[in-house]
Design a protein around this motif. Sequence first.
Motif, short mmCIF file in Angstrom:
data_model
loop_
_atom_site.label_atom_id
_atom_site.label_comp_id
_atom_site.label_asym_id
_atom_site.label_seq_id
_atom_site.Cartn_x
_atom_site.Cartn_y
_atom_site.Cartn_z
N LEU A 162 0.81 -1.22 0.00
CA LEU A 162 0.00 0.00 0.00
C LEU A 162 0.84 1.27 0.00
O LEU A 162 0.51 2.24 -0.70
CB LEU A 162 -0.92 0.00 1.23
CG LEU A 162 -1.98 -1.12 1.29
CD1 LEU A 162 -2.77 -1.02 2.59
CD2 LEU A 162 -2.91 -1.03 0.08
N LEU A 163 1.92 1.28 0.78
CA LEU A 163 2.68 2.51 0.98
C LEU A 163 3.81 2.72 -0.01
O LEU A 163 4.20 3.86 -0.28
CB LEU A 163 3.24 2.55 2.41
CG LEU A 163 2.21 2.59 3.54
CD1 LEU A 163 2.93 2.58 4.89
CD2 LEU A 163 1.33 3.82 3.41
N THR A 164 4.37 1.62 -0.55
CA THR A 164 5.54 1.77 -1.42
C THR A 164 5.26 2.65 -2.64
O THR A 164 6.08 3.54 -2.95
CB THR A 164 6.04 0.38 -1.87
OG1 THR A 164 6.45 -0.36 -0.71
CG2 THR A 164 7.21 0.51 -2.83
N PRO A 165 4.15 2.49 -3.37
CA PRO A 165 3.91 3.39 -4.51
C PRO A 165 3.82 4.86 -4.09
O PRO A 165 4.30 5.75 -4.82
CB PRO A 165 2.57 2.90 -5.07
CG PRO A 165 2.46 1.49 -4.62
CD PRO A 165 3.10 1.45 -3.27
N ILE A 166 3.22 5.13 -2.93
CA ILE A 166 3.09 6.51 -2.47
C ILE A 166 4.47 7.10 -2.18
O ILE A 166 4.79 8.22 -2.62
CB ILE A 166 2.21 6.57 -1.20
CG1 ILE A 166 0.80 6.08 -1.52
CG2 ILE A 166 2.18 7.97 -0.62
CD1 ILE A 166 -0.10 5.93 -0.30
#
Length: 449
Positions: free
Chosen positions: A7-11
């Motif tokens: 969830l957080l890696t692309p952001i």
Amino acid sequence: MELNDLLLTPIYLGIFYSIAFSIRGRFTNVYTKPYFIPALTLKFLGAIVLGLIFQYYYGGGDTFNYYNHTKVIYGAFINSPLAGLKLIFSSTNSFDPDTAPYVGQLYWYRSPTEYFVIRIAAFFGLFCFGTYTIIGLMFAALSFSGMWAMYTTFLRIYPLAYKQLATAVFFLPSVFFWGSGLMKDSICIGALGWTFYGFYYSTIAKRSILFSVLVGLLGAYVLYSVKVYILLSFLPPALLWVFNENNQRIKSSTVRLVLKPFFLLLGLGAGYIGATRLTSGDDKYDVNKIGERTKINSEYLTTQVSNGSAYNIGTFDGSASSLVKVAPQAVVVSIFRPFIFEARNPVMLLSALEATLFLYLTVTLFYRTGVLKSLQLIISQPILTFCFLFSIVLAIGVGTNSGNFGTLVRYKIPLMPFYLSGLYIMQFQARPKPRLGTVSRQRKKLAAA
């Protein structure tokens, strides 16, 4: 890897790339700009792939051991911010009731080198909810900063080879794979780049001296804290580099001839004094015990290998005389092996392909140029003397200390950009010289760009 990673890696990748694009213009020119984002992308890719391979191929490893410690510290921070900050910044030698409930869960709490890496990872974890992949990306970015400093330093010395030097520094698979992610190697190769940058600009180019000294000392401190043998390998060749540069700037050939032996002896003496004082009293790296330690490490790593990746460089009993005997084989195994037929897995195959490239370039360059002329070129050019001497010294250390290709591929990555950069600079130096005006114009264009 967990749900947070997905969830957080692309952001966070979006944030990191936004920062990279915003600062690219400040740290690049028309010639280096095309390499900035691709090189950073390879570092990010290396960090992610390293985590996936260790999780799904190896089933664990150092990177997850570091992360498990990081999770404990992040959990401590959530429960008590003061306890978490103390675990990151406080001394590990003193008892503290705030941190006592967590220390028992930290196996490496009393291991300075490993815990240094954990401190950095835990600090990064505060800004990303303790997410493994993002911590790895932060390590990659930190490593990239030092490697970009390394690259720009090489360009300052020899700007004509900017394409080849980019390959040497950024695009070797072993370097961007093992030199990224949550590992000691990522920190060390980045710190080595900053040490190289700071040393050159403070002692040779003499530009931005205060900043150069600060970043150089910071890089050296990181190397000292994590892998001091890299610093020990760097110091004597670097000091010789300074003395050779100053020797070349003396206009009188007679005075140069008289002073050169003095500079060489002074550089070796300063390097030895620095090495002995840096490691005095350290059971692991004291120069008086390093031979014995190397023998123990080599025997242990060799006996632990059951997948056919062990190598044998001869009998080494830890003494200086035996080190001299095995040194040539250690250099060969570190720089030119594994051979293609020795590869037993995909990681070893990548290393074998790189070693084949190094062997091919070395043989063809010395053959076309001539052995004597090549050696004269190395001795006459201070940057080449430094690159090859540092590579050989580190190659001897890691070649005798490893015992198998699986660990050697990680240990040797600091020497790889320097050895290959030295070869590429030699290629340019050995070519037939164009007219002076052409070279001068090219240098001015690259310097002004």
